[in-house]
Write a protein that holds these residues in place. Structure first.
Motif, mmCIF file in Angstrom:
data_model
loop_
_atom_site.group_PDB
_atom_site.id
_atom_site.type_symbol
_atom_site.label_atom_id
_atom_site.label_comp_id
_atom_site.label_asym_id
_atom_site.label_seq_id
_atom_site.Cartn_x
_atom_site.Cartn_y
_atom_site.Cartn_z
ATOM 1 N N VAL A 44 4.427 3.328 1.268
ATOM 2 C CA VAL A 44 5.737 2.679 1.395
ATOM 3 C C VAL A 44 6.770 3.394 0.513
ATOM 4 O O VAL A 44 7.896 3.652 0.945
ATOM 5 C CB VAL A 44 5.635 1.177 1.040
ATOM 6 C CG1 VAL A 44 7.002 0.537 0.868
ATOM 7 C CG2 VAL A 44 4.824 0.440 2.108
ATOM 8 N N GLU A 45 6.376 3.749 -0.699
ATOM 9 C CA GLU A 45 7.292 4.421 -1.620
ATOM 10 C C GLU A 45 7.714 5.788 -1.077
ATOM 11 O O GLU A 45 8.893 6.140 -1.105
ATOM 12 C CB GLU A 45 6.624 4.572 -2.996
ATOM 13 C CG GLU A 45 7.572 4.926 -4.101
ATOM 14 C CD GLU A 45 8.755 3.977 -4.243
ATOM 15 O OE1 GLU A 45 9.878 4.486 -4.433
ATOM 16 O OE2 GLU A 45 8.587 2.746 -4.152
ATOM 17 N N LEU A 46 6.770 6.558 -0.566
ATOM 18 C CA LEU A 46 7.117 7.857 0.014
ATOM 19 C C LEU A 46 7.982 7.683 1.262
ATOM 20 O O LEU A 46 8.890 8.477 1.499
ATOM 21 C CB LEU A 46 5.862 8.673 0.317
ATOM 22 C CG LEU A 46 5.180 9.284 -0.923
ATOM 23 C CD1 LEU A 46 3.803 9.833 -0.583
ATOM 24 C CD2 LEU A 46 6.050 10.381 -1.532
ATOM 25 N N ALA A 47 7.724 6.642 2.039
ATOM 26 C CA ALA A 47 8.555 6.377 3.223
ATOM 27 C C ALA A 47 9.989 6.060 2.809
ATOM 28 O O ALA A 47 10.939 6.492 3.464
ATOM 29 C CB ALA A 47 7.963 5.224 4.042
ATOM 30 N N LYS A 48 10.160 5.316 1.702
ATOM 31 C CA LYS A 48 11.509 5.005 1.211
ATOM 32 C C LYS A 48 12.257 6.288 0.883
ATOM 33 O O LYS A 48 13.458 6.399 1.133
ATOM 34 C CB LYS A 48 11.436 4.143 -0.060
ATOM 35 C CG LYS A 48 11.100 2.705 0.185
ATOM 36 C CD LYS A 48 11.040 1.951 -1.141
ATOM 37 C CE LYS A 48 10.537 0.545 -0.950
ATOM 38 N NZ LYS A 48 10.299 -0.134 -2.251
ATOM 39 N N ASP A 89 15.133 3.927 7.355
ATOM 40 C CA ASP A 89 15.280 2.651 6.641
ATOM 41 C C ASP A 89 14.229 1.630 7.064
ATOM 42 O O ASP A 89 13.845 0.773 6.278
ATOM 43 C CB ASP A 89 16.682 2.063 6.877
ATOM 44 C CG ASP A 89 17.771 2.872 6.186
ATOM 45 O OD1 ASP A 89 17.458 3.692 5.292
ATOM 46 O OD2 ASP A 89 18.945 2.688 6.550
ATOM 47 N N ASP A 90 13.778 1.704 8.312
ATOM 48 C CA ASP A 90 12.788 0.753 8.820
ATOM 49 C C ASP A 90 11.354 1.138 8.476
ATOM 50 O O ASP A 90 10.442 0.312 8.588
ATOM 51 C CB ASP A 90 12.895 0.634 10.352
ATOM 52 C CG ASP A 90 14.229 0.050 10.785
ATOM 53 O OD1 ASP A 90 14.795 -0.781 10.031
ATOM 54 O OD2 ASP A 90 14.719 0.434 11.862
ATOM 55 N N MET A 108 5.994 7.126 16.923
ATOM 56 C CA MET A 108 6.280 6.993 15.489
ATOM 57 C C MET A 108 6.926 8.268 14.962
ATOM 58 O O MET A 108 6.582 9.365 15.400
ATOM 59 C CB MET A 108 4.974 6.799 14.705
ATOM 60 C CG MET A 108 4.368 5.460 14.837
ATOM 61 S SD MET A 108 2.806 5.435 13.912
ATOM 62 C CE MET A 108 1.992 4.163 14.845
ATOM 63 N N PRO A 109 7.841 8.127 14.004
ATOM 64 C CA PRO A 109 8.340 9.330 13.329
ATOM 65 C C PRO A 109 7.162 10.104 12.732
ATOM 66 O O PRO A 109 6.189 9.501 12.262
ATOM 67 C CB PRO A 109 9.245 8.772 12.224
ATOM 68 C CG PRO A 109 9.658 7.421 12.713
ATOM 69 C CD PRO A 109 8.472 6.904 13.498
ATOM 70 N N VAL A 110 7.234 11.419 12.756
ATOM 71 C CA VAL A 110 6.129 12.264 12.292
ATOM 72 C C VAL A 110 5.763 11.938 10.840
ATOM 73 O O VAL A 110 4.579 11.874 10.491
ATOM 74 C CB VAL A 110 6.479 13.764 12.443
ATOM 75 C CG1 VAL A 110 5.366 14.650 11.929
ATOM 76 C CG2 VAL A 110 6.775 14.089 13.902
ATOM 77 N N ILE A 111 6.758 11.703 10.006
ATOM 78 C CA ILE A 111 6.482 11.369 8.605
ATOM 79 C C ILE A 111 5.701 10.067 8.524
ATOM 80 O O ILE A 111 4.698 9.983 7.805
ATOM 81 C CB ILE A 111 7.789 11.291 7.785
ATOM 82 C CG1 ILE A 111 8.347 12.703 7.593
ATOM 83 C CG2 ILE A 111 7.556 10.614 6.437
ATOM 84 C CD1 ILE A 111 9.664 12.773 6.871
ATOM 85 N N ASP A 112 6.122 9.050 9.248
ATOM 86 C CA ASP A 112 5.441 7.755 9.199
ATOM 87 C C ASP A 112 4.005 7.865 9.683
ATOM 88 O O ASP A 112 3.083 7.297 9.090
ATOM 89 C CB ASP A 112 6.178 6.723 10.050
ATOM 90 C CG ASP A 112 7.573 6.423 9.535
ATOM 91 O OD1 ASP A 112 7.994 7.038 8.529
ATOM 92 O OD2 ASP A 112 8.250 5.578 10.139
#
Length: 144
Positions: free
Chosen positions: A116-120, A125-126, A85-89
């Motif tokens: 979800v909002e912070l991920a945006k 994009d996914d 997983m990406p570190v941010i996710d």
């Protein structure tokens, strides 16, 4: 005096963003989150922001329950290991799972939508769809 969009961010979202900053740094540098948190807090000048105690509680909560949180994420992230997983996710998921399991005053839907909002804003994009699915499955599990 007009305020920019950054100052309009709700306090708890600011706290989540700060917690993400600390958890991200700890993850990337392979350091204990509470150690990174201590250094982070030393750099914050007075007066400290009102949302800081919630950010601290998130970092400490994720650190304190990390094994259980990571086990759940790994179990419900179909086809994904934590390492892939990406570190941010990965760290947004940790914050949200902590809120889902251990912070009673935060509704499950709020914990998920905030991640979800912070991920945006900050990830791929996914990422929003991915986090929404994983966190939704964990929330279902947690309410059983």
């Amino acid at each position: 005096m007009a305020e920019g969009p950054k100052t309009q961010m709700p306090a708890r979202r600011k706290a989540r963003k700060r917690a993400l900053d600390v958890l991200y740094e700890a993850d990337v540098r392979s350091l204990p989150p509470v150690e990174v948190l201590a250094n982070y807090l030393e750099r914050i000048a007075a007066p400290r922001p009102e949302h800081l105690p919630y950010a601290v509680s998130l970092v400490e909560g994720v650190a304190g329950h990390k094994d259980r949180i990571d086990e759940l994420i790994a179990s419900y992230a179909e086809g994904w290991t934590l390492e892939r997983m990406p570190v941010i996710d990965r760290n947004l998921a940790r914050i949200a799972v902590h809120e889902l399991l251990y912070v009673d005053e935060i509704d499950d839907a709020v914990a998920i939508s905030e991640a979800v909002e912070l991920a945006k804003q900050m990830s791929t994009d996914d990422s929003p769809r991915f986090l929404n699915g994983v966190l939704g499955r964990i929330a279902e599990y947690a309410t059983r």
